[in-house]
Design a protein around this motif. Structure first.
Motif, PDB file in Angstrom:
ATOM      1  N   UNK A  84       1.007  -3.048   6.654  1.00  0.00           N
ATOM      2  CA  UNK A  84       0.730  -2.745   8.063  1.00  0.00           C
ATOM      3  C   UNK A  84      -0.757  -2.708   8.393  1.00  0.00           C
ATOM      4  N   UNK A  85      -1.551  -2.072   7.547  1.00  0.00           N
ATOM      5  CA  UNK A  85      -2.998  -2.010   7.816  1.00  0.00           C
ATOM      6  C   UNK A  85      -3.640  -3.382   7.807  1.00  0.00           C
ATOM      7  N   UNK A  86      -3.253  -4.201   6.841  1.00  0.00           N
ATOM      8  CA  UNK A  86      -3.820  -5.550   6.735  1.00  0.00           C
ATOM      9  C   UNK A  86      -3.372  -6.431   7.894  1.00  0.00           C
ATOM     10  N   UNK A 134      -3.095 -13.810   8.875  1.00  0.00           N
ATOM     11  CA  UNK A 134      -2.183 -12.660   8.934  1.00  0.00           C
ATOM     12  C   UNK A 134      -0.776 -13.068   8.501  1.00  0.00           C
ATOM     13  N   UNK A 135      -0.365 -14.276   8.875  1.00  0.00           N
ATOM     14  CA  UNK A 135       0.944 -14.782   8.427  1.00  0.00           C
ATOM     15  C   UNK A 135       0.964 -14.917   6.904  1.00  0.00           C
ATOM     16  N   UNK A 136      -0.173 -15.286   6.322  1.00  0.00           N
ATOM     17  CA  UNK A 136      -0.276 -15.373   4.867  1.00  0.00           C
ATOM     18  C   UNK A 136      -0.115 -14.012   4.210  1.00  0.00           C
ATOM     19  N   UNK A 137      -0.690 -12.978   4.819  1.00  0.00           N
ATOM     20  CA  UNK A 137      -0.532 -11.610   4.295  1.00  0.00           C
ATOM     21  C   UNK A 137       0.941 -11.199   4.372  1.00  0.00           C
ATOM     22  N   UNK A 190      -0.704  -4.223  -4.028  1.00  0.00           N
ATOM     23  CA  UNK A 190      -1.682  -5.116  -4.666  1.00  0.00           C
ATOM     24  C   UNK A 190      -1.529  -6.532  -4.146  1.00  0.00           C
ATOM     25  N   UNK A 191      -0.290  -6.961  -3.894  1.00  0.00           N
ATOM     26  CA  UNK A 191      -0.037  -8.312  -3.396  1.00  0.00           C
ATOM     27  C   UNK A 191      -0.665  -8.517  -2.025  1.00  0.00           C
ATOM     28  N   UNK A 192      -0.343  -7.635  -1.080  1.00  0.00           N
ATOM     29  CA  UNK A 192      -0.851  -7.824   0.284  1.00  0.00           C
ATOM     30  C   UNK A 192      -2.350  -7.590   0.370  1.00  0.00           C
ATOM     31  N   UNK A 193      -2.872  -6.671  -0.435  1.00  0.00           N
ATOM     32  CA  UNK A 193      -4.324  -6.428  -0.422  1.00  0.00           C
ATOM     33  C   UNK A 193      -5.078  -7.645  -0.932  1.00  0.00           C
ATOM     34  N   UNK A 194      -4.599  -8.255  -1.999  1.00  0.00           N
ATOM     35  CA  UNK A 194      -5.265  -9.452  -2.521  1.00  0.00           C
ATOM     36  C   UNK A 194      -5.185 -10.591  -1.511  1.00  0.00           C
ATOM     37  N   UNK A 195      -4.018 -10.793  -0.921  1.00  0.00           N
ATOM     38  CA  UNK A 195      -3.875 -11.850   0.090  1.00  0.00           C
ATOM     39  C   UNK A 195      -4.836 -11.611   1.249  1.00  0.00           C
TER      40      UNK A 195
END
Length: 193
Positions: free
Chosen positions: A59-61, A83-86, A127-132
């Motif tokens: 959500x934050x990303x 954002x779609x990639x995240x 970790x997945x969404x933060x890296x993306x």
């Protein structure tokens, strides 16, 4: 009267399996114990809680991506794609979790310091969404965000006792792979314009 539960049938099956299996101390369990022993101090735990809340369901990303799209009108399409990639990275991590079905750490010496939406651990969706987000938004801002954002999020999941080290490493690798695919899409669109 039957006890009410909010866990899904697959999650109850994982929990039942855990109750039947004797606790095994693996090298990852030992590593997680050491991380918590060294870092789980009140200020660090408070920060890890805030990071957990920010990263929950990406959500934050996603909010940052939306703000970027609103503010940077010239590259609005690139921000939307990033954002779609995240979102895609987060969805991929959920899909992998449901296939792998690794339970979260359950060791008497590991404190679970935050609630989680499921009992599945591998890979870490945070970790997945933060890296993306770091890869994709870093590409748009021209800043190297990965070293500043990814290691703290990975460590925060260990401090909170909800992931093993391999969960956060795999999550970061998955997020990076998805992000690289979306960066190619952004570059292609930029080159066409």
């Amino acid at each position: 009267m039957a006890e009410l539960t909010t866990a899904s049938a697959p999650e109850r099956a994982v929990a039942a399996h855990d109750e039947e299996s004797p606790a095994t101390v693996t090298p990852e369990t030992v590593a997680l114990r050491k991380v918590q022993g060294a870092l789980a101090k009140p200020a660090v735990v408070k920060t890890a809680h805030a990071m957990s809340l920010f990263g929950e369901h990406a959500a934050g990303w996603l909010t940052i991506g939306a703000i970027g799209a609103l503010v940077d009108r010239e590259r609005r399409g690139e921000w939307v794609t990033a954002a779609a990639g995240v979102a895609a990275a987060h969805a991929a991590s959920i899909a992998v979790k449901r296939v792998v079905r690794r339970p979260r750490p359950k060791d008497p010496e590991i404190q679970v310091l935050v609630g989680t939406p499921s009992q599945l651990s591998f890979p870490s969706s945070h970790a997945t969404s933060t890296t993306a987000a770091a890869v994709l938004y870093g590409g748009l801002t021209g800043k190297k965000l990965t070293p500043a954002l990814v290691p703290p999020m990975m460590v925060s999941r260990l401090v909170l006792g909800v992931h093993y080290p391999s969960d956060v490493v795999a999550g970061s690798a998955l997020g990076g792979a998805v992000a690289l695919g979306f960066r190619r899409v952004i570059r292609r669109r930029r080159n066409r314009a």
